[in-house]
Design a protein around this motif. Structure first.
Motif, mmCIF file in Angstrom:
data_model
loop_
_atom_site.group_PDB
_atom_site.id
_atom_site.type_symbol
_atom_site.label_atom_id
_atom_site.label_comp_id
_atom_site.label_asym_id
_atom_site.label_seq_id
_atom_site.Cartn_x
_atom_site.Cartn_y
_atom_site.Cartn_z
ATOM 1 N N SER A 150 69.479 1.005 7.991
ATOM 2 C CA SER A 150 70.311 1.591 6.945
ATOM 3 C C SER A 150 69.851 3.014 6.652
ATOM 4 C CB SER A 150 70.205 0.759 5.666
ATOM 5 O OG SER A 150 68.914 0.917 5.090
ATOM 6 N N ASN A 151 70.670 3.720 5.903
ATOM 7 C CA ASN A 151 70.344 5.063 5.455
ATOM 8 C C ASN A 151 69.018 5.046 4.686
ATOM 9 O OD1 ASN A 151 70.544 7.592 3.895
ATOM 10 N ND2 ASN A 151 72.611 7.647 4.754
ATOM 11 N N LEU A 152 68.863 4.055 3.804
ATOM 12 C CA LEU A 152 67.647 3.927 2.998
ATOM 13 C C LEU A 152 66.421 3.650 3.869
ATOM 14 C CD1 LEU A 152 66.620 3.952 0.088
ATOM 15 C CD2 LEU A 152 67.049 1.498 -0.002
ATOM 16 N N GLU A 153 66.566 2.783 4.862
ATOM 17 C CA GLU A 153 65.441 2.462 5.749
ATOM 18 C C GLU A 153 65.003 3.690 6.549
ATOM 19 O OE1 GLU A 153 66.037 -2.224 6.871
ATOM 20 O OE2 GLU A 153 67.552 -0.802 7.594
ATOM 21 N N ILE A 154 65.963 4.444 7.061
ATOM 22 C CA ILE A 154 65.611 5.651 7.820
ATOM 23 C C ILE A 154 64.967 6.682 6.902
ATOM 24 C CG2 ILE A 154 66.542 7.606 9.124
ATOM 25 C CD1 ILE A 154 68.562 5.609 10.355
ATOM 26 N N SER A 155 65.491 6.839 5.703
ATOM 27 C CA SER A 155 64.904 7.782 4.739
ATOM 28 C C SER A 155 63.466 7.403 4.403
ATOM 29 C CB SER A 155 65.746 7.828 3.459
ATOM 30 O OG SER A 155 67.031 8.342 3.732
ATOM 31 N N ASP A 156 63.215 6.101 4.248
ATOM 32 C CA ASP A 156 61.864 5.616 3.957
ATOM 33 C C ASP A 156 60.914 5.902 5.129
ATOM 34 O OD1 ASP A 156 59.952 4.093 2.293
ATOM 35 O OD2 ASP A 156 60.080 2.616 3.921
ATOM 36 N N ILE A 157 61.380 5.683 6.339
ATOM 37 C CA ILE A 157 60.565 5.967 7.532
ATOM 38 C C ILE A 157 60.241 7.457 7.601
ATOM 39 C CG2 ILE A 157 60.643 6.080 10.060
ATOM 40 C CD1 ILE A 157 62.226 3.380 9.924
ATOM 41 N N LEU A 158 61.226 8.297 7.327
ATOM 42 C CA LEU A 158 61.000 9.748 7.352
ATOM 43 C C LEU A 158 59.932 10.164 6.345
ATOM 44 C CD1 LEU A 158 64.687 10.933 7.725
ATOM 45 C CD2 LEU A 158 62.862 11.267 9.396
ATOM 46 N N LYS A 159 59.972 9.569 5.155
ATOM 47 C CA LYS A 159 58.953 9.878 4.136
ATOM 48 C C LYS A 159 57.570 9.470 4.628
ATOM 49 C CE LYS A 159 61.901 9.482 0.112
ATOM 50 N NZ LYS A 159 62.577 8.421 -0.591
ATOM 51 N N ASN A 182 50.857 -1.096 6.682
ATOM 52 C CA ASN A 182 50.023 -0.580 5.594
ATOM 53 C C ASN A 182 50.691 0.571 4.841
ATOM 54 O OD1 ASN A 182 47.834 -2.372 6.238
ATOM 55 N ND2 ASN A 182 47.418 -1.057 8.000
ATOM 56 N N ASP A 183 52.003 0.448 4.618
ATOM 57 C CA ASP A 183 52.798 1.463 3.918
ATOM 58 C C ASP A 183 52.753 2.822 4.614
ATOM 59 O OD1 ASP A 183 54.691 1.742 1.884
ATOM 60 O OD2 ASP A 183 53.253 2.804 0.617
ATOM 61 N N LYS A 184 52.572 2.802 5.939
ATOM 62 C CA LYS A 184 52.568 4.009 6.758
ATOM 63 C C LYS A 184 53.482 3.775 7.951
ATOM 64 C CE LYS A 184 47.826 5.052 5.529
ATOM 65 N NZ LYS A 184 46.453 4.990 5.954
ATOM 66 N N ALA A 185 53.733 4.850 8.696
ATOM 67 C CA ALA A 185 54.564 4.738 9.896
ATOM 68 C C ALA A 185 53.996 5.630 10.990
ATOM 69 C CB ALA A 185 55.998 5.141 9.589
ATOM 70 N N ALA A 186 54.277 5.265 12.235
ATOM 71 C CA ALA A 186 53.867 6.075 13.381
ATOM 72 C C ALA A 186 54.873 5.855 14.506
ATOM 73 C CB ALA A 186 52.464 5.693 13.858
ATOM 74 N N ILE A 187 55.079 6.911 15.275
ATOM 75 C CA ILE A 187 55.941 6.818 16.458
ATOM 76 C C ILE A 187 55.041 6.541 17.657
ATOM 77 C CG2 ILE A 187 57.549 8.058 17.960
ATOM 78 C CD1 ILE A 187 58.405 9.672 15.466
ATOM 79 N N GLY A 188 55.396 5.546 18.444
ATOM 80 C CA GLY A 188 54.571 5.130 19.581
ATOM 81 C C GLY A 188 54.788 5.957 20.829
ATOM 82 N N ARG A 189 54.651 7.252 20.717
ATOM 83 C CA ARG A 189 54.734 8.164 21.858
ATOM 84 C C ARG A 189 53.558 9.110 21.775
ATOM 85 N NH1 ARG A 189 59.147 8.207 24.985
ATOM 86 N NH2 ARG A 189 60.699 6.696 24.401
ATOM 87 N N PRO A 190 52.471 8.845 22.444
ATOM 88 C CA PRO A 190 52.180 7.677 23.282
ATOM 89 C C PRO A 190 51.905 6.443 22.417
ATOM 90 C CG PRO A 190 50.227 9.042 23.123
ATOM 91 C CD PRO A 190 51.323 9.778 22.395
ATOM 92 N N PRO A 191 51.922 5.262 23.027
ATOM 93 C CA PRO A 191 51.725 4.023 22.271
ATOM 94 C C PRO A 191 50.466 4.023 21.393
ATOM 95 C CG PRO A 191 52.494 3.512 24.471
ATOM 96 C CD PRO A 191 52.220 4.995 24.451
ATOM 97 N N GLU A 192 49.410 4.663 21.851
ATOM 98 C CA GLU A 192 48.145 4.677 21.097
ATOM 99 C C GLU A 192 48.276 5.350 19.734
ATOM 100 O OE1 GLU A 192 47.711 3.912 25.223
ATOM 101 O OE2 GLU A 192 48.478 5.752 24.326
ATOM 102 N N ASN A 193 49.325 6.143 19.519
ATOM 103 C CA ASN A 193 49.542 6.787 18.218
ATOM 104 C C ASN A 193 49.569 5.773 17.083
ATOM 105 O OD1 ASN A 193 49.720 9.376 19.188
ATOM 106 N ND2 ASN A 193 51.926 9.560 18.930
ATOM 107 N N VAL A 194 50.036 4.561 17.363
ATOM 108 C CA VAL A 194 50.208 3.581 16.286
ATOM 109 C C VAL A 194 48.884 2.994 15.814
ATOM 110 C CG1 VAL A 194 52.539 3.044 17.110
ATOM 111 C CG2 VAL A 194 50.624 1.558 17.764
ATOM 112 N N LEU A 195 47.847 3.129 16.585
ATOM 113 C CA LEU A 195 46.548 2.551 16.199
ATOM 114 C C LEU A 195 46.023 3.172 14.905
ATOM 115 C CD1 LEU A 195 44.823 2.331 19.707
ATOM 116 C CD2 LEU A 195 45.920 0.479 18.391
ATOM 117 N N SER A 196 46.403 4.407 14.630
ATOM 118 C CA SER A 196 45.891 5.105 13.443
ATOM 119 C C SER A 196 46.376 4.503 12.130
ATOM 120 C CB SER A 196 46.275 6.584 13.504
ATOM 121 O OG SER A 196 47.681 6.728 13.412
#
Length: 115
Positions: free
Chosen positions: A40-49, A99-113
């Motif tokens: 949804s618009n709200l979900e994408i906005s939350d991810i962007l934040k 953990n109330d954070k987001a990461a893009i998996g490019r490269p996949p290891e980015n998400v470990l943080s």
């Protein structure tokens, strides 16, 4: 065990690699296939934040749909977000939420943080 959500496209190799990495880490994973379950618009906005990026930075600007819709000329962030809602293929992937954070998996290891 860390609870994570992955915004996933099973046809994308980076998305599959990121999912495998999360499984190796022993995470409790919720998989959202965004092409079947558009965000949804709200979900994408939350991810962007959470990512602290602009809508254009979350878009796949090389997709034909990006060019066909003339999005390079669009300056209004709300219109870019709506384009991702209407055309989910434009959304960069994979995105992992934890953990109330987001990461893009490019490269996949980015998400470990954020685990």
């Amino acid at each position: 065990m860390t609870q994570v959500t992955i915004i996933h496209n099973p046809r994308c190799s980076k998305s599959r690699q990121t999912l495998a990495l999360l499984e190796e880490q022993g995470c409790n994973i919720t998989v959202v296939e965004y092409l079947k379950q558009p965000l949804s618009n709200l979900e994408i906005s939350d991810i962007l934040k959470k990512l602290a990026i602009s809508p254009r930075e979350l878009m796949r600007t090389k997709e034909d749909e990006y060019k066909q819709l003339g999005l390079a000329a669009v300056e209004d962030d709300s219109l870019l977000i709506q384009a991702m809602v209407d055309t989910p293929k434009l959304l960069e992937r994979p995105i992992v939420l934890a953990n109330d954070k987001a990461a893009i998996g490019r490269p996949p290891e980015n998400v470990l943080s954020i685990l």
